[in-house]
Write an enzyme that holds these catalytic residues in place. Structure first.
Site, mmCIF file in Angstrom:
data_model
loop_
_atom_site.group_PDB
_atom_site.id
_atom_site.type_symbol
_atom_site.label_atom_id
_atom_site.label_comp_id
_atom_site.label_asym_id
_atom_site.label_seq_id
_atom_site.Cartn_x
_atom_site.Cartn_y
_atom_site.Cartn_z
ATOM 1 N N THR A 431 75.897 29.830 68.723
ATOM 2 C CA THR A 431 76.832 30.327 69.729
ATOM 3 C C THR A 431 77.393 31.569 69.084
ATOM 4 O OG1 THR A 431 77.315 28.155 70.615
ATOM 5 C CG2 THR A 431 79.048 29.752 70.842
ATOM 6 N N THR A 449 78.000 31.483 74.655
ATOM 7 C CA THR A 449 76.818 30.793 74.137
ATOM 8 C C THR A 449 75.707 30.661 75.162
ATOM 9 O OG1 THR A 449 76.131 28.795 72.940
ATOM 10 C CG2 THR A 449 77.610 28.476 74.786
ATOM 11 N N ASN A 451 74.055 27.883 74.356
ATOM 12 C CA ASN A 451 74.026 26.521 73.834
ATOM 13 C C ASN A 451 73.128 26.466 72.601
ATOM 14 O OD1 ASN A 451 74.858 23.935 73.567
ATOM 15 N ND2 ASN A 451 73.560 23.074 75.161
ATOM 16 N N SER A 502 82.806 21.761 77.534
ATOM 17 C CA SER A 502 82.511 22.517 76.317
ATOM 18 C C SER A 502 83.451 22.095 75.185
ATOM 19 C CB SER A 502 82.723 24.000 76.600
ATOM 20 O OG SER A 502 82.593 24.755 75.421
ATOM 21 N N SER A 503 83.059 22.447 73.975
ATOM 22 C CA SER A 503 83.959 22.283 72.815
ATOM 23 C C SER A 503 84.474 23.629 72.321
ATOM 24 C CB SER A 503 83.218 21.613 71.651
ATOM 25 O OG SER A 503 82.743 20.360 72.033
ATOM 26 N N GLY A 523 79.386 26.197 66.889
ATOM 27 C CA GLY A 523 79.211 24.966 66.105
ATOM 28 C C GLY A 523 79.223 23.690 66.919
ATOM 29 N N GLY A 524 79.026 23.793 68.245
ATOM 30 C CA GLY A 524 78.966 22.582 69.071
ATOM 31 C C GLY A 524 80.211 21.745 68.873
#
Ligand code: DON
Length: 621
Positions: A431, A449, A451, A502-503, A523-524
């Site tokens: 991202t 991002t 993803n 999303s995070s 970093g998800g």
């Protein structure tokens, strides 16, 4: 110890044309000034002593040496070399790629503000950082203007109108492996172009066309890929070939650092966006090409989805942590809610007294994370579709109660907090985050991002960009983990036109009513805990920004019930005590890649990119 060479470098860079002609896409010839050995010499011995006239001569010699050294460095492109830390008096841009940073700084130099610079960076990233920079993805922007006004923009992708809850399930209700991550059906309706145009309409100062120009030039003329990008391109060749029937500029057997990546199709699309705005992407040729691409591979993004896509201004989430005011992203990202929950949960504990990565501090931070990610899986989703109980989740009494069963000497089992059992899959995720502050203290924190690296790997034939695989951020089936090991339920189930959870946690922090810090990261699922830790490293553990970013990280996300750590993060004794308390560990290569700016007590800006991404770059003026 701060590395106070950023502004010096910039001053020096202005002298460079005297000695070396700059090409349009290079930052500085051989970017000698970023060679650590040379920086060291300049910092410690030359700059303090030199007088201006003498300096040109000395610099000439040093630059020559640096060029020679730079050529000898394996794996570093000769055209630009990123710098990880910079201090400057007026403005600062931190991005995942030096050429994008340059685009942002140029816009500031032309009189643009932080939003203009962010837009130029974003378009440039779509060219020079194709694994995450994008036109075919989406993102979130948090702003704090110099006058204290705050705002947040949600330009997250949306599920296409024909998507439905069971889109990725077989006739027996099982999840079809790979369908939500790879190939055409994994793509949601892209939001980036709508988002950047909305940001410009509300806050932009320069002509929009000017902000797209640097990206057009980079795409048209090409740029030399970095060694990190070359490695990444090589490892994704099989996937590119699998999902792309037509030739494209990314298909090549052996990418090497400095190979030129020319993207003529992308340049054409960027020109359409420059000249027609929204209609250059969501209608006409580009829309036709996206829909044709979708139809060629079983994707479902339609003309209607593109026409109907809208970004959305939202009220930023604002919370207090001690003397700090934390401004972050509300749903459709879980980032802001989770970050504020984490901070409020640990606030009553004496972190500073316990010390950085002491067993007590790690234990309480992990136990807070366990509870926060359990809440995330149950309650977080797109608030336009699901009544996310934000106030309850951030209620002080609720959070005290949530930590009520915290045991200072024992790990709580995640099973007792919630349910589920699975293994996390670790890919090298991508991202991009950009932090910008301009001379008027306008600050922008933006994370965007596709993803995964290069999204769903489908390159839109003719239009020249990769599409996202963001549909995997939905809960494709209750309790079944996505690629980040995150589970979800009703709140994040697939529905037509809904945004997937999303995070991403673009964040800005104020102290005593003034700008203090701008930060965010890819970093998800680890984005949230990384922003949390880097902020605490500064605010509680007294680190300067470089140390705070470089420090080892750990991550717990409720399920799986383990603490992910970067290798070497804890000393053996701490780790053993934590294991004795019932914690389990898994070592990983790296956790997230922060890009941050800190306002120093003397008013200057310290920008830091992360060593974890070789291309990260911080530069100021
Ligand atoms: O929105 C999210 O939370 C994810 N799609 C972010 C993906 C990501 O950060 C991958 N890279 N590192």
């Amino acid at each position: 110890m701060l590395h106070v060479y950023g502004n010096k470098q910039n001053d020096l860079a202005k002298l460079l044309p005297l000695a070396f002609p700059l090409s349009e896409t290079s930052l500085a010839p051989c970017t000698l000034l970023h060679n650590p050995a040379i920086i060291c010499i300049i910092k410690s011995t030359i700059i303090p002593k030199m007088k201006f006239a003498r300096s040109i001569l000395i610099l000439g010699a040093v630059l020559g040496m640096a060029c020679a050294c730079q050529r000898a460095l394996p794996g570093v492109t000769n055209q630009y070399v990123p710098q990880k830390s910079a201090v400057a008096a007026n403005s600062m841009v931190v991005t995942p790629h030096a050429l994008a940073t340059r685009a942002g700084l140029d816009v500031l130099e032309q009189g643009g503000n932080a939003v203009d610079a962010t837009i130029a960076v974003h378009f440039a990233m779509a060219v020079v950082f194709p694994r995450a920079g994008n036109l075919g993805g989406g993102g979130f922007m948090v702003l704090r203007l110099g006058n204290g006004t705050t705002d947040a923009l949600d330009y997250r992708e949306k599920a296409p109108a024909s998507a439905h809850r069971d889109l990725y399930l077989d006739s027996l209700g099982g999840v079809i492996k790979g369908l939500s991550t790879d190939g055409h059906l994994a793509a949601g309706t892209p939001g980036t172009v709508a988002g950047l145009i909305a940001a410009h309409q509300k806050y932009g100062k320069l002509d929009f066309k000017k902000l797209v120009e640097p990206a057009i030039r980079l795409a048209e003329a090409g740029f030399p890929v970095s060694s990190a990008e070359a490695d990444r391109l090589n490892s994704f060749q099989p996937a590119f070939r699998k999902f792309n029937a037509q030739p494209n500029p990314f298909l090549k057997d052996n990418w090497k650092a400095d190979d030129l990546l020319v993207q003529k199709e992308l340049a054409r699309t960027l020109r359409l966006i420059r000249d027609k705005g929204l209609a250059g992407f969501y209608a006409g040729e580009t829309a036709n090409e996206i829909v044709a691409e979708m139809q060629s591979g079983g994707g479902i993004v339609s003309h209607k989805d593109l026409e109907n896509y809208e970004s959305k201004w939202r009220k930023p989430l604002i919370g207090k942590y001690k003397d700090y005011k934390v401004i972050s992203m509300p749903p459709s990202s879980s980032g802001g809610v989770a970050l504020l929950q984490l901070l409020k949960m640990v606030e009553p504990y004496p972190l500073k007294q316990w010390g950085f990565q002491s067993k007590e501090a790690v234990h309480v931070m992990v136990e807070a994370s366990r509870r926060v990610y359990a809440d995330r899986s149950q309650y977080l989703g797109d608030s336009d579709f699901f009544p996310v109980p934000i106030d309850s989740l951030l209620n002080d009494r609720y959070l005290l109660k949530r930590m009520g069963d915290f045991n200072a000497s024992k790990a709580t089992s995640s099973e007792a907090v919630g349910a589920g059992n699975f293994k996390i899959a670790i890919e090298s995720f991508e991202t991009e985050h950009t932090s910008v502050v301009d001379a008027d203290d306008n600050a922008v924190s933006v994370t965007t991002t596709l993803n995964s690296n290069y999204g769903c790997k489908v390159w839109v034939d003719g239009a020249g960009f990769f599409l996202n695989n963001e549909m995997d951020d939905f809960s494709v089936k209750p309790g079944v983990p996505n690629q980040f090991g995150l589970v979800g339920a009703e709140a994040n189930a697939i529905q037509p036109n809904k945004r997937m959870l999303s995070s991403m946690t673009p964040t800005i922090v104020e102290k005593d009513g003034k700008l203090f810090m701008v930060l965010g990261t890819p970093g998800g699922s680890t984005i949230i805990t990384t922003v949390f830790q880097v902020f605490l490293n500064v605010a509680e553990f007294g680190m300067d920004l470089e140390k705070a970013v470089n420090a080892g990280r750990f991550h717990h996300q409720w399920l799986p019930d383990l603490i992910m750590t970067e290798r070497g993060t804890f000393n053996e004794a701490t780790r053993q005590v934590l294991e004795g308390m019932g914690h389990h560990f898994q070592e990983v290569e790296r956790i997230a890649v922060i890009k941050a700016i800190l306002k120093l007590p003397d008013g200057r800006l310290h920008g830091v990119g992360d060593f974890r991404n070789p291309d990260d770059d911080a530069r100021g003026d």
